[in-house]
Design a protein around this motif. Structure first.
Motif, mmCIF file in Angstrom:
data_model
loop_
_atom_site.group_PDB
_atom_site.id
_atom_site.type_symbol
_atom_site.label_atom_id
_atom_site.label_comp_id
_atom_site.label_asym_id
_atom_site.label_seq_id
_atom_site.Cartn_x
_atom_site.Cartn_y
_atom_site.Cartn_z
ATOM 1 N N GLN A 48 3.731 -6.233 -0.715
ATOM 2 C CA GLN A 48 3.025 -6.442 0.892
ATOM 3 C C GLN A 48 2.702 -5.863 1.769
ATOM 4 O O GLN A 48 1.491 -6.330 1.698
ATOM 5 C CB GLN A 48 4.573 -6.927 1.201
ATOM 6 C CG GLN A 48 4.368 -6.975 2.707
ATOM 7 C CD GLN A 48 4.527 -8.562 3.020
ATOM 8 O OE1 GLN A 48 4.318 -9.092 2.432
ATOM 9 N NE2 GLN A 48 3.927 -8.867 4.067
ATOM 10 N N VAL A 49 2.534 -3.954 1.612
ATOM 11 C CA VAL A 49 1.987 -3.510 2.548
ATOM 12 C C VAL A 49 0.041 -3.226 1.906
ATOM 13 O O VAL A 49 -0.973 -2.828 2.492
ATOM 14 C CB VAL A 49 2.551 -1.816 2.618
ATOM 15 C CG1 VAL A 49 3.479 -2.601 3.161
ATOM 16 C CG2 VAL A 49 2.916 -0.864 1.106
ATOM 17 N N SER A 50 0.136 -3.216 0.061
ATOM 18 C CA SER A 50 -1.396 -2.968 -0.371
ATOM 19 C C SER A 50 -1.871 -3.690 -0.053
ATOM 20 O O SER A 50 -3.471 -3.963 0.596
ATOM 21 C CB SER A 50 -0.890 -2.957 -1.345
ATOM 22 O OG SER A 50 0.442 -1.795 -1.889
ATOM 23 N N ARG A 51 -1.208 -5.346 0.716
ATOM 24 C CA ARG A 51 -2.223 -6.797 0.476
ATOM 25 C C ARG A 51 -2.963 -6.563 2.232
ATOM 26 O O ARG A 51 -3.565 -7.022 2.354
ATOM 27 C CB ARG A 51 -0.716 -7.391 -0.364
ATOM 28 C CG ARG A 51 -2.526 -8.938 0.969
ATOM 29 C CD ARG A 51 -1.641 -10.278 -0.025
ATOM 30 N NE ARG A 51 -0.951 -9.742 -1.068
ATOM 31 C CZ ARG A 51 0.002 -10.531 -1.784
ATOM 32 N NH1 ARG A 51 1.200 -11.211 -0.943
ATOM 33 N NH2 ARG A 51 0.574 -10.234 -2.593
ATOM 34 N N HIS A 52 -1.455 -5.900 3.185
ATOM 35 C CA HIS A 52 -1.884 -6.556 3.960
ATOM 36 C C HIS A 52 -1.683 -4.974 5.155
ATOM 37 O O HIS A 52 -2.022 -5.291 6.891
ATOM 38 C CB HIS A 52 -0.560 -7.668 4.954
ATOM 39 C CG HIS A 52 -0.319 -8.543 4.303
ATOM 40 N ND1 HIS A 52 -1.350 -9.598 4.533
ATOM 41 C CD2 HIS A 52 0.323 -8.881 3.035
ATOM 42 C CE1 HIS A 52 -0.767 -10.851 3.807
ATOM 43 N NE2 HIS A 52 0.231 -10.567 3.511
ATOM 44 N N SER A 53 -1.732 -4.111 5.007
ATOM 45 C CA SER A 53 -1.704 -2.649 6.069
ATOM 46 C C SER A 53 -2.576 -2.124 5.395
ATOM 47 O O SER A 53 -3.275 -1.820 4.725
ATOM 48 C CB SER A 53 -0.320 -1.779 5.392
ATOM 49 O OG SER A 53 0.726 -2.871 5.586
ATOM 50 N N LEU A 54 -3.061 -1.546 6.752
ATOM 51 C CA LEU A 54 -3.778 -0.155 6.640
ATOM 52 C C LEU A 54 -3.304 0.578 5.744
ATOM 53 O O LEU A 54 -4.018 1.320 4.893
ATOM 54 C CB LEU A 54 -4.055 0.278 7.899
ATOM 55 C CG LEU A 54 -4.938 1.369 8.067
ATOM 56 C CD1 LEU A 54 -6.966 1.354 7.967
ATOM 57 C CD2 LEU A 54 -5.301 1.829 9.490
ATOM 58 N N GLY A 55 -1.912 0.996 5.869
ATOM 59 C CA GLY A 55 -1.650 2.138 5.194
ATOM 60 C C GLY A 55 -0.313 2.370 5.227
ATOM 61 O O GLY A 55 0.061 1.732 6.137
ATOM 62 N N TRP A 56 0.083 3.186 5.239
ATOM 63 C CA TRP A 56 1.488 3.798 5.511
ATOM 64 C C TRP A 56 2.138 4.764 5.593
ATOM 65 O O TRP A 56 1.450 5.621 4.851
ATOM 66 C CB TRP A 56 2.590 2.483 4.081
ATOM 67 C CG TRP A 56 2.756 3.011 2.554
ATOM 68 C CD1 TRP A 56 3.090 3.787 2.069
ATOM 69 C CD2 TRP A 56 1.700 2.391 1.860
ATOM 70 N NE1 TRP A 56 2.712 4.256 0.707
ATOM 71 C CE2 TRP A 56 1.829 3.033 0.846
ATOM 72 C CE3 TRP A 56 0.331 1.355 2.748
ATOM 73 C CZ2 TRP A 56 0.798 2.626 -0.466
ATOM 74 C CZ3 TRP A 56 -0.476 1.157 1.469
ATOM 75 C CH2 TRP A 56 0.006 1.267 0.276
ATOM 76 N N VAL A 57 2.890 5.679 5.461
ATOM 77 C CA VAL A 57 3.479 6.927 5.842
ATOM 78 C C VAL A 57 4.812 6.997 4.988
ATOM 79 O O VAL A 57 5.960 6.677 5.582
ATOM 80 C CB VAL A 57 3.600 8.194 6.831
ATOM 81 C CG1 VAL A 57 3.643 9.151 6.603
ATOM 82 C CG2 VAL A 57 1.956 7.810 7.858
#
Length: 147
Positions: A48-57
């Motif tokens: 999910q985050v790999s596809r839709h996000s700028l990034g994550w911490v």
């Protein structure tokens, strides 16, 4: 661990933080379930985050994931803080504020002009006072039936 490797740069002697850090989806789901009051389910957070996000911490104490924040974006000037969560035994120690500060810096570095967050009333002091957000008018439409 599933995920792409971000470096784990120490910010204290016991807690490390990583932009686009490695994590197991089950660990994020366990944190999310604890923080948002639902039973954990099988969910592929990494996809999910790999596809839709700028990034994550990610925040870690030793090898244990203790905090997470997702930075979604529109691909241009707007980024959005989502899913900020810190394990209950690590709250009120600055971990959440540090997660958001790092997310803010990386959104700024990516050229975003605005960083948005919405939150429940009990989190007002955290986001406005601890993280530096400014209160703003916003609109919301619930798309699914409420509980």
């Amino acid at each position: 661990m599933a995920g792409t490797g971000g470096s784990r740069a120490a910010t204290s002697t016991t807690v490390t933080y990583a932009w686009r850090g490695e994590f197991d989806s089950a660990d994020v789901e366990a944190l999310h379930g604890e923080g948002f009051g639902h039973r954990p389910v099988a969910y592929d957070w990494f996809a999910q985050v790999s596809r839709h996000s700028l990034g994550w911490v990610c925040a870690y104490r030793d090898a244990r994931l203790i905090g997470f924040v997702n930075v979604a974006w529109d691909g241009a000037g707007h980024a959005f803080i989502l899913d900020t969560v810190v394990s209950a035994d690590e709250q009120h120690r600055g971990v959440g504020a540090r997660l958001v500060a790092l997310a803010t810096q990386h959104a700024r570095d990516a050229g975003c002009e605005w960083l948005h967050v919405d939150f429940e009333p009990h989190l007002r002091a955290f986001y406005l006072e601890s993280c530096g957000f400014t209160a703003a008018d916003a609109g919301l439409i619930r798309l699914t039936p409420g509980a």
